[in-house]
Each structure stands twice: as C-alpha cells, then as structure tokens.
Design a protein around this motif. Structure first.
Motif, PDB file in Angstrom:
ATOM      1  N   ALA B  10       1.006  -1.242   0.088  1.00  0.00           N
ATOM      2  CA  ALA B  10       0.004   0.001  -0.019  1.00  0.00           C
ATOM      3  C   ALA B  10       0.943   1.073   0.025  1.00  0.00           C
ATOM      4  CB  ALA B  10      -0.860  -0.053   1.211  1.00  0.00           C
ATOM      5  N   VAL B  11       0.230   2.343  -0.274  1.00  0.00           N
ATOM      6  CA  VAL B  11       0.986   3.755  -0.426  1.00  0.00           C
ATOM      7  C   VAL B  11       0.656   4.463   0.689  1.00  0.00           C
ATOM      8  CG1 VAL B  11       1.373   5.679  -1.799  1.00  0.00           C
ATOM      9  CG2 VAL B  11       1.204   3.579  -3.116  1.00  0.00           C
ATOM     10  N   ALA B  12       1.560   4.951   1.680  1.00  0.00           N
ATOM     11  CA  ALA B  12       1.278   5.431   2.681  1.00  0.00           C
ATOM     12  C   ALA B  12       1.440   7.293   2.520  1.00  0.00           C
ATOM     13  CB  ALA B  12       1.977   5.024   3.807  1.00  0.00           C
ATOM     14  N   GLY B  13       2.266   7.325   1.448  1.00  0.00           N
ATOM     15  CA  GLY B  13       2.410   8.837   1.120  1.00  0.00           C
ATOM     16  C   GLY B  13       2.686   9.084  -0.081  1.00  0.00           C
ATOM     17  N   MET B  14       2.491  10.453  -0.665  1.00  0.00           N
ATOM     18  CA  MET B  14       2.893  10.815  -1.857  1.00  0.00           C
ATOM     19  C   MET B  14       3.253  12.160  -2.073  1.00  0.00           C
ATOM     20  SD  MET B  14       0.816   8.395  -4.848  1.00  0.00           S
ATOM     21  CE  MET B  14       2.237   8.585  -6.021  1.00  0.00           C
ATOM     22  N   GLY B  15       4.079  12.390  -3.025  1.00  0.00           N
ATOM     23  CA  GLY B  15       4.248  13.784  -3.234  1.00  0.00           C
ATOM     24  C   GLY B  15       4.733  14.089  -4.798  1.00  0.00           C
ATOM     25  N   CYS B  16       4.415  15.422  -5.162  1.00  0.00           N
ATOM     26  CA  CYS B  16       4.665  15.708  -6.611  1.00  0.00           C
ATOM     27  C   CYS B  16       4.758  16.968  -6.669  1.00  0.00           C
ATOM     28  CB  CYS B  16       3.398  15.183  -7.330  1.00  0.00           C
ATOM     29  SG  CYS B  16       3.808  15.265  -9.270  1.00  0.00           S
ATOM     30  N   THR B  17       5.848  17.410  -7.427  1.00  0.00           N
ATOM     31  CA  THR B  17       6.002  18.860  -7.618  1.00  0.00           C
ATOM     32  C   THR B  17       5.422  19.461  -8.730  1.00  0.00           C
ATOM     33  OG1 THR B  17       7.771  18.665  -9.583  1.00  0.00           O
ATOM     34  CG2 THR B  17       8.759  18.513  -7.366  1.00  0.00           C
ATOM     35  N   LEU B  30      13.905  19.364  -7.330  1.00  0.00           N
ATOM     36  CA  LEU B  30      12.595  18.696  -7.462  1.00  0.00           C
ATOM     37  C   LEU B  30      12.411  17.464  -6.917  1.00  0.00           C
ATOM     38  CD1 LEU B  30      12.584  19.275 -11.441  1.00  0.00           C
ATOM     39  CD2 LEU B  30      11.170  20.307  -9.956  1.00  0.00           C
ATOM     40  N   ILE B  31      13.551  16.496  -6.587  1.00  0.00           N
ATOM     41  CA  ILE B  31      13.595  15.461  -5.849  1.00  0.00           C
ATOM     42  C   ILE B  31      13.194  15.761  -4.382  1.00  0.00           C
ATOM     43  CG2 ILE B  31      15.225  13.918  -4.809  1.00  0.00           C
ATOM     44  CD1 ILE B  31      16.647  13.890  -7.712  1.00  0.00           C
ATOM     45  N   VAL B  32      13.887  16.854  -3.827  1.00  0.00           N
ATOM     46  CA  VAL B  32      13.545  17.129  -2.374  1.00  0.00           C
ATOM     47  C   VAL B  32      12.331  17.560  -2.314  1.00  0.00           C
ATOM     48  CG1 VAL B  32      14.267  18.546  -0.730  1.00  0.00           C
ATOM     49  CG2 VAL B  32      16.194  17.512  -2.020  1.00  0.00           C
ATOM     50  N   GLU B  33      11.677  18.261  -3.258  1.00  0.00           N
ATOM     51  CA  GLU B  33      10.331  18.878  -3.094  1.00  0.00           C
ATOM     52  C   GLU B  33       9.261  17.419  -3.077  1.00  0.00           C
ATOM     53  OE1 GLU B  33       9.471  21.814  -5.869  1.00  0.00           O
ATOM     54  OE2 GLU B  33       7.178  21.463  -5.612  1.00  0.00           O
ATOM     55  N   ALA B  34       9.556  16.872  -3.821  1.00  0.00           N
ATOM     56  CA  ALA B  34       8.694  15.566  -4.145  1.00  0.00           C
ATOM     57  C   ALA B  34       8.557  14.730  -3.155  1.00  0.00           C
ATOM     58  CB  ALA B  34       8.740  14.677  -5.486  1.00  0.00           C
ATOM     59  N   ALA B  35       9.922  14.522  -2.678  1.00  0.00           N
ATOM     60  CA  ALA B  35      10.212  13.238  -1.511  1.00  0.00           C
ATOM     61  C   ALA B  35       9.599  13.996  -0.019  1.00  0.00           C
ATOM     62  CB  ALA B  35      11.724  12.885  -1.540  1.00  0.00           C
ATOM     63  N   TYR B  36       9.956  15.143   0.017  1.00  0.00           N
ATOM     64  CA  TYR B  36       9.432  15.712   1.543  1.00  0.00           C
ATOM     65  C   TYR B  36       8.119  15.769   1.392  1.00  0.00           C
ATOM     66  CZ  TYR B  36      14.065  15.810   3.772  1.00  0.00           C
ATOM     67  OH  TYR B  36      15.024  15.302   4.341  1.00  0.00           O
ATOM     68  N   GLU B  37       7.154  16.074   0.387  1.00  0.00           N
ATOM     69  CA  GLU B  37       5.816  16.105   0.290  1.00  0.00           C
ATOM     70  C   GLU B  37       5.349  14.580   0.726  1.00  0.00           C
ATOM     71  OE1 GLU B  37       3.763  17.133  -3.102  1.00  0.00           O
ATOM     72  OE2 GLU B  37       1.768  16.606  -2.481  1.00  0.00           O
ATOM     73  N   ASP B 215       9.977  19.582 -16.634  1.00  0.00           N
ATOM     74  CA  ASP B 215      10.541  19.020 -15.435  1.00  0.00           C
ATOM     75  C   ASP B 215       9.743  18.776 -14.415  1.00  0.00           C
ATOM     76  OD1 ASP B 215      12.846  20.169 -17.346  1.00  0.00           O
ATOM     77  OD2 ASP B 215      12.608  22.026 -16.304  1.00  0.00           O
ATOM     78  N   GLY B 216      10.222  17.985 -13.569  1.00  0.00           N
ATOM     79  CA  GLY B 216       9.437  17.350 -12.556  1.00  0.00           C
ATOM     80  C   GLY B 216       9.778  16.208 -12.017  1.00  0.00           C
ATOM     81  N   ALA B 217       9.200  16.079 -10.580  1.00  0.00           N
ATOM     82  CA  ALA B 217       9.653  14.738  -9.903  1.00  0.00           C
ATOM     83  C   ALA B 217       8.187  14.487  -9.205  1.00  0.00           C
ATOM     84  CB  ALA B 217      10.707  15.204  -8.812  1.00  0.00           C
ATOM     85  N   ALA B 218       8.191  13.050  -8.943  1.00  0.00           N
ATOM     86  CA  ALA B 218       7.016  12.419  -8.041  1.00  0.00           C
ATOM     87  C   ALA B 218       7.534  11.400  -7.241  1.00  0.00           C
ATOM     88  CB  ALA B 218       5.898  12.151  -9.150  1.00  0.00           C
ATOM     89  N   ALA B 219       6.950  11.157  -6.072  1.00  0.00           N
ATOM     90  CA  ALA B 219       7.334  10.189  -5.244  1.00  0.00           C
ATOM     91  C   ALA B 219       6.492   9.438  -4.304  1.00  0.00           C
ATOM     92  CB  ALA B 219       8.403  10.810  -4.166  1.00  0.00           C
ATOM     93  N   ALA B 220       6.461   8.196  -4.050  1.00  0.00           N
ATOM     94  CA  ALA B 220       5.641   7.522  -3.353  1.00  0.00           C
ATOM     95  C   ALA B 220       6.377   6.848  -2.027  1.00  0.00           C
ATOM     96  CB  ALA B 220       4.926   6.419  -4.149  1.00  0.00           C
ATOM     97  N   ILE B 221       5.569   6.594  -1.105  1.00  0.00           N
ATOM     98  CA  ILE B 221       6.071   5.697   0.073  1.00  0.00           C
ATOM     99  C   ILE B 221       5.379   4.519   0.035  1.00  0.00           C
ATOM    100  CG2 ILE B 221       6.592   5.593   2.580  1.00  0.00           C
ATOM    101  CD1 ILE B 221       7.889   7.877   1.194  1.00  0.00           C
ATOM    102  N   ILE B 222       5.960   3.414  -0.211  1.00  0.00           N
ATOM    103  CA  ILE B 222       5.330   2.087  -0.337  1.00  0.00           C
ATOM    104  C   ILE B 222       5.748   1.290   1.074  1.00  0.00           C
ATOM    105  CG2 ILE B 222       4.983  -0.090  -1.889  1.00  0.00           C
ATOM    106  CD1 ILE B 222       6.288   1.872  -4.002  1.00  0.00           C
ATOM    107  N   THR B 223       4.367   0.639   1.517  1.00  0.00           N
ATOM    108  CA  THR B 223       4.919  -0.094   2.392  1.00  0.00           C
ATOM    109  C   THR B 223       3.768  -1.327   2.694  1.00  0.00           C
ATOM    110  OG1 THR B 223       5.041  -0.163   5.019  1.00  0.00           O
ATOM    111  CG2 THR B 223       3.616   1.591   3.885  1.00  0.00           C
TER     112      THR B 223
END
Lengths: 475, 407
Positions: B10-17, B30-37, B215-223
């Motif tokens: 499941a995805v517990a958190g996500m971020g996207c610039t 961009l990486i930092v912005e997406a990851a920290y969100e 340009d952009g970045a997006a991140a997901a926390i998977i657990t």
C-alpha cells in the motif's frame, strides 16, 4: 576486347529553374533548369544510384572493382568507391579506386577500367562518375552547374560498346580549379579558357584520333563533346567537322554541367538510341582532353529497362525555393543541431548488413525479416518462430514495397522539413521504417509503391554516414 | 503465475512537484520537493526509508537521490524504462515490500530537460544506441506516433477532418482538466478551433496533439498494508496496489508485417495481465478513472481501445460523446495527463499514481486552481495508470491498477 557491357545513370529528382536563382538575386531571366541533388545526396550516393541502374540484371558478386570518379568527394581520406561497393553488395576482394582532381576523371576511370580488363587483371569493373560542383552564390557559374551521375560496367564478354581507340593530351591548363577547402569553383578570365583552350585543343585531339583510326567525321553518328556552354560546344563541334545533327545534346538546359559525369552522361544519352554498327565519339575537357571512339555492337539491344537519361529526365519535381537550395548545400548556417553521432566501428561491423541492406530469411519457418536497430542489423532470433541463428541472408536493397503508414514531421524534420517517415512492407516479405524522400507530401498514401535509394543519413563529428531510404516508384 | 501483487502493498504517502519548464529548479530541488511532500504525507522521515528505487531517463546512478536527500548508505536502484520508468521503479519497489525484504521503501521518479539547451527530448534520454549507421531506424517521437493516426484514419475510413476532430477532442478534454490543477504544466483551456488550426508538428498531429516536455518529480512511500494503515490512522486511507504489469514489445510493429499499426499490442497484453491480476472482467464498468500515456492525442485514443474502455474501432464515438471527460462515464486524465500536466519522462508514472491517490482519498480539490469547478471524481474505487515507453511499434508498457482497501 574490353568494352562497355552495361550503362546506367542518375539525375536527382529535384530540378531548380534557373529563373529561381535569377529571382533570388534580383535579376530576371534564366532559361531551363538545373538538376539539384537532394540534401541527403552526394557524389557517393549518386554513384550508387547510377550503379543500381547500370547493374539491373547483373549479379553483384561478379563485379571485380569499382572505379569512382568525382571532383567532389565527400572524404579526402576514405575511399568513396568502397562505400559504393558495400552498398551495391560487391565482394570484399574487389580492387576499388577513386579518380578525381580533373573533369576528365570520368573518362580517365573508364579508360583505366578498359586497360585493366584488356590486361587480364580484372574481369568486370563498375565505373561511376558523379559530381556535385557549386559556383559562388550569385556568381556566373552558379547557373551553369548541375548534379548527376553515370555508370558503366566494363568487361570483355557480351560487350555492347567497343573502344576503338583514344587519344589524350595532358595539359596543365587551369581554366577552372579548386584548392583544398574551396567550396566553389574558381576560374581564370573566361576568354582565356575558351579561346586558348577549349575551342582549340579538343579539335587537335580529335583530329589526331581520326587520323590514327583512319576515320572521318562522317563515320561518327554522335559526337558527345563535353562543354560548359552550348554555344562554345557548338562552335567546337563545327571546327571538328560535325554537322549539328551529329552533335549530342550536352544536357545543359535540363540538367546543367555535371562535371566529370557530363561526357559519360552524354554518351549514355546517345547509347539509348544507338544501333549496332554505329560509331560514337566522346570528348572530355579539363586540364587536358580525351577523345575516344566507340563502336556499338548488337549486344546493345540486350540493355533494356534502364532509367538512364531519358526516363530520369522525366522523373522530377521542382525545387522552386533558393533558400532551400542554400540550406541543402550547407551554404548558409542552419540552426539544426545534430543529435547523435556516427560510429566508425559500428559501420565496419555492420557493413554488409547495413550498407547492402541485408535482412534474413528463417530456414525454419521461411519468414523474411529485416532487423534494424540503432546499433545492429544482425537478427539472431526469428520474429515468427523464435528459432535461433537459423537464417539465410536476404537482400532488401533491391526490393520494392508498399507504404503501411507514414507521417510528415515538421518539427524534427532536419534541414529539409517536413521529413516523411514511413513503414513499408516489402514485396516478398519483411517490414521496415525508413525516411521517404523525393516525394510530394500530398501524394503520400497508405499503400503507395516505394523503392530503395541510398542516401546520406547523418553528418556529425565531421564524418558522414550513409544508409537506405525509400522513394516513390516512378517510371 | 505464482502470485499477485493485489493488496500486498500500500502507498502511505505521496508527493509531486509542479510540472513545467522549471527554470527555477534543479533536478535536486525537484527530488527534495517531491520526496519531502511524500514523507510529510506519510508522517515519516528520510531515516525511515529502508531502500529506494529511483526512475530517471537522463542518467545517473542511485546517487541521483542519495546525494540531494542525504540518504544514509541504504540500497538504491536506478530504474530506466523510457516513459514507463517511474512506474517500473514503483513496481520494483512494491515487489521488494511484497517479498518481505523491506517494510518501508521510497519510489521516486524525476527528470529535468530544461538545462539541456535543446527543445524536446535530449539524445540519450530514450534508450537505444545513438549510432548514425542505422539512423533511419530511429526518429523523433511525433512522427512515429502520428503513423498510428494515418493508419487508423485510413482503416476506419475517417476523413482527415473527422479524424483530426476526434484526436483534437482528446486534447480539448485534457486542457479542460489541466486548467483546474495548480501543479499542471499547462493550466489553460483551449478551444477546438485553436486545436484544429494549430501548426502541424508531424502530420496529422498538430501542436495540441503533442504533450509538453517538462521538468518534475513525483514520489511514493510504499509499505505493507498494516504499516500503511497505521501511518495513516486518522487521515485519508492508503492506496492499495491491485495490479502492476509490464509488457515489453519486441518491436514487432517495425519488423513484422502482421502488425497493423492501428493499435499497440503491448498495451493489450499488459492490460489483460493487469485485469487478470486485479480480477477485473469489465474494465469499462469497473475502472473508476484512468491516467493513460497521452504523449500524443492519437496514443490516448487507441489506448482506450487497447484497454477495452472502448470497443475496437469505436473510440471516436466515446471521445466525441464525452465518455472520458471529467464528468463522463470513465474520466481519463483527470489531472490533464501528459498533455497538460506535463511529461518529465522519468517522473510521469508516479505522477499518474499521485492523481489516483488524491482522487481515491477525496483530496483532488486540494490542488484546485481558484475559481475553478471541483475536479474531484465521485466515489472512485479503482484507478488505472498506463505508460508507453518507446514508440507504438516497439515499447515498454506499464499498466497498473490501484484502489481502496477491499475493492
């Protein structure tokens, strides 16, 4: 006796009316048109095109050498005839050579081929002559020069045109020249070249040849006399003793002066209407003069289905834009940035598959397939039955096909947008994605018939590479 | 098949610039912005990440993210699969959690093109050797996708005007959606007139038939489902993976005469595999919403057929009827898609999942542009995402299905 077994020619698809050049420079007038090589053509690719025409019905494996003549070689150090030889699928043990540095180089190459065959050193030699010379933009020569290529197969069996004799004067008379690095031809005062050179020397050479062979001008059906200017050429022919109907049209009105190829293209033009027993004269001019008398045999009637000069003259589209011409010839800087480079090692590794355009036929299921990837054209696994490395070679460069789909790319179109990309299904099997050239975007249709054409594909790192494209079949 | 990913992660958190021409931001920014969100959304910190997968199409190792995020000596894998890069990073990260090797991992996708000095995609950004020898075998993307339209129009007897209107309507819908989203590259509605009369890029595709390069970045926390539910206690629910499938084409479209150039076979294969994995029989009815790979308008059109959202040869009717509009039967590209949200190659797949995540949580309007009507889809249960990496003839296809728990 060695002689010409087959002939072929190439005139690029695009013709630029001389009036377009005049208008670009704010002048009126301009009669006739010039054949203009496409942005992706050069002396090597045009030689391949003429070679394809010449070798219809000939087994490429039977050719023992390529002699390529040009004063506009794409490389100073890399053999153009080797590229031609690979593209046309000749053997590796061919003895190739390039001839150049004189507008007589085409005739020199032809005579060298005849000598090599007569000496018994070589059996069949493909001679090509091709030029793409440029005059200074807006200058006096710009409207005189056209692009084209000629090809002859020289051998000693089934000879259609015998060489009866020749005379050469090697004179260091520089009426035209180019130094290393010169893009455009230079010339001395035109009256010098005409009065002290062209209008005198070829007549002396021809007189000597006629005496040698005990012939008179009346024995010659067609005199193919190279010339940069129709009036001077007509005057020279009169001085030689020829009546106007004996003089072969120099193709200046509809092609332009094609340099090394000109006398050979004129000869081919004459051969298209030749009858057994006729004698032709061919005269070249440039740092000296060659005169050659040729005799037609009954084998001439076996050379059929050539586009040669007549059909090539009819296959044409108009280049009505001088700006495009300047871009094609790299006369003006362009903003197109090359993406990706050229790999000499990949070219060497893939020379057979890439330049001769070989795919494979599966020995297991019979499926014909053209494997084309960025770095390799070597298929290992059959796309149909997955059999591994069980193929026989299958040549695609001599096949025609039908367009499955296409698009005109206006943005990524390089120096001549739009670039038309098309997927083609080949007659007999196989599919490939190619650039479609020498086409009017409006005429492109799903299902249209196309054939292969050898072109430059990329210039980067100060090197050129070549590959196959497709063009509409036009008879 | 030994197993299925369904409900195992499941995805517990996500971020996207914000996507776009980010002259203001480096790829590190961009990486930092997406990851920290994503970290903040999940209520964790970078020290909780046990392993990471980074998707980028423009090069670099795992250090692409360890350096800007200062991740401390954890395993990081760099993933590249052309436009399916981010989705494949997400897929690999999910498998690692499902395998029980890690509890909490990061999947992140990023790309920055706007420092290259070139318009469009830069060389080397798309896999494939760049040798000049077989330059003819390659070419810019617009023409390769345009060839789908040429064949589709020809085969189904659409006149140029009919076909052009059909694909134009695809982009019109995406602009209508994109203008509502604060983070989209293009936040402007365009008229059908403007779309139909725009300059030609690769016939028959005009300017508005092509997505932007962003340009952009997006991140997901998977657990694991348990940890995800714990982390999100008192907040919106986590998003569950239902299917994650990749199908890789052997470039049959450019080699094999049997291929019709009117559909993308790898999409059909990946789609069917995903439907099987998720237990879906009637995607047109069961899928609530989708973000598909609309690099070009025609790509989206044929994808609707390849995914069985429309019957074969019938997508024109669904498009023109508004079936895929935000208020239609199956909203597609609710965030504007590649067309308007933008397309940083290595980030797009996770950006699509981000939109599914926000819609499933009922939070789509958090990113609503002021004065715009709601962009929230009513009660979505299952979302589908799709990437096409390569060209229609040969590509990497990802089809993912995500949803709420127990759906």
């Amino acid at each position: 006796m060695a002689g010409i077994k087959s002939y072929g020619a190439y005139i690029p698809y695009y013709r630029m009316p001389r009036s377009v050049i005049s208008a670009a420079w704010g002048r009126g007038g301009g009669r006739g048109e010039l054949a203009i090589a496409g942005y992706d053509e050069d002396a090597v690719s045009m030689s391949v095109s003429a070679g394809i025409d010449c070798l219809k019905g000939t087994d490429p494996q039977a050719v023992d050498a390529v002699y390529l003549a040009t004063t506009t070689p794409p490389y100073l150090e890399r053999l153009g005839s080797n590229i031609v030889s690979n593209a046309l699928d000749f053997r590796r043990d061919v003895r190739n050579a390039d001839f150049g540095n004189s507008l007589r180089a085409g005739v020199s190459a032809l005579m060298a081929a005849v000598d090599a065959v007569n000496a018994g050193s070589l059996g069949n030699i493909l001679v090509t002559a091709s030029d793409l010379r440029m005059g200074t933009p807006g200058g006096e020569h710009e409207q005189a020069l056209g692009d084209g290529a000629a090809a002859f197969l020289v051998g000693n069996d089934a000879v259609a045109v015998e060489i009866e004799g020749s005379v050469t004067y090697s004179d260091d008379l520089a009426d035209y020249w180019r130094m290393d690095g010169d893009e455009f031809i230079r010339s001395w005062e035109d009256r010098f070249g005409r009065d002290a050179g062209y209008s005198q020397i070829p007549a002396e050479v021809v007189k000597k040849l006629m005496e040698k062979l005990n012939l008179t001008p009346q024995d010659i059906s067609k005199a193919c006399i190279a010339g940069a200017n129709a009036r001077a050429q007509g005057g020279l022919a009169r001085r030689m003793g020829f009546a106007p109907e004996q003089v072969q049209d120099p193709l200046l009105d509809n092609v332009g002066n094609t340099g090394v190829a000109q006398p050979l293209m004129m000869l081919i033009s004459a051969l298209e209407d030749a009858k057994p027993g006729e004698r032709f004269l061919m005269v070249s001019w440039g740092t000296g003069c060659d005169a050659v008398v040729l005799k037609i045999t009954d084998q001439i009637e076996k050379i059929k289905d050539r586009r040669a000069i007549k059909r090539h003259l009819a296959i044409k589209g108009t280049l009505d834009n001088y700006g495009k011409y300047m871009r094609w010839r790299d006369i003006v800087p362009t903003q197109v940035r090359a993406r990706g480079g050229i790999s000499m090692s990949a070219e060497w590794r893939e020379r057979k598959l890439g330049l001769a355009l070989y795919g494979v036929k599966c020995r297991n299921c019979g499926t014909v397939q053209l494997y084309m990837r960025g770095s390799s054209m070597r298929a290992h696994v059959c796309l149909e039955c997955q059999a591994k490395d069980n193929f026989e070679p299958y040549r695609f460069s001599d096949k025609t096909g039908k367009v499955v789909t296409f698009s005109h790319d206006f943005l990524g179109g390089g120096i001549n947008p739009p670039m038309t990309r098309a997927v083609v299904n080949f007659e007999g099997g196989g599919r490939g994605l190619f650039d479609l050239v020498d086409r009017d975007p409006e005429e492109c249709k799903v299902g249209m018939d196309v054939e292969m054409t050898f072109r430059m594909t990329r210039t980067a790192d100060n090197a050129k590479s070549y590959f196959w494209k497709i063009k509409p079949v036009r008879e | 098949m030994a197993g299925s990913i369904k409900d195992r992660v499941a995805v517990a958190g996500m971020g996207c610039t914000r996507f776009g021409e980010r002259w203001d931001a480096s790829v590190d920014d961009l990486i930092v912005e997406a990851a920290y969100e994503a970290f903040e959304d999940a209520g964790i910190g970078p020290e909780d990440i046990q392993a990471a997968w980074v998707g980028t199409a423009t090069g670099g190792t795992g250090m692409t993210i360890s350096e800007p995020l200062r991740l401390q000596y954890i395993p990081i894998t760099r993933v590249e699969n052309a436009c399916a890069t981010a989705s494949d990073a997400f897929r690999n990260a999910s498998y690692a959690v499902a395998a029980g090797v890690y509890d909490i991992v990061l999947a992140i996708g990023c790309d920055k093109y706007k420092d290259s000095g070139l318009s469009g995609l830069t060389d080397g950004s798309i896999p494939g050797p760049g040798h000049g020898l077989m330059a003819a075998a390659q070419g810019p993307p617009p023409a390769s996708f345009a060839m789908l339209a040429t064949t589709y129009f020809d085969h189904y007897g659409l006149s140029y005007e009919e076909g052009k209107h059909m694909i134009g309507r695809v982009s019109w819908k995406s602009h209508a959606n994109g203008q509502r989203h604060k983070k989209a590259h293009f936040q402007r509605e365009v008229t059908m007139d403007a779309i139909l009369n725009a300059p030609m890029v690769a016939w028959p595709l005009g300017l508005y038939d092509c997505c932007g390069v962003s340009d952009g970045a997006a991140a997901a926390i998977i657990t694991t489902p348990e940890i995800a539910k714990n982390l999100r206690k008192g907040k919106e629910p986590p998003m569950f993976a239902k299917a994650l499938q990749i199908a890789m084409a052997p470039n049959d479209g450019n080699l094999n005469t049997k291929f019709d150039y009117m559909h993308v076979e790898a999409t059909v294969r990946a789609g069917e595999a995903a439907y099987k994995e998720a237990g879906i029989t009637n995607p047109r009815e069961q899928i609530s919403m989708a973000e598909v790979h609309d690099c070009f308008s025609i790509t989206e059109a044929v994808t609707m057929e390849d995914l069985r959202f429309s019957e074969r040869g019938k997508v024109q009717r669904d498009i023109e009827d508004g079936f895929f509009d935000l208020d239609g039967g199956l909203p597609v590209q609710p965030d504007g898609g590649l067309k308007c949200f933008g397309h940083p190659i290595g980030a797009s797949g996770i950006r699509m999942l981000y939109e599914m995540y926000k819609q499933l949580q009922g939070k789509a309007d958090d990113m609503l542009n002021p004065g715009q009507p709601s962009r929230q889809i009513k009660n979505p249960k299952l979302g589908l995402t799709h990437n096409l990496g390569g060209g229609p003839a040969g590509c990497a296809i990802f089809v993912g299905i995500v949803g709420l728990e127990g759906v």
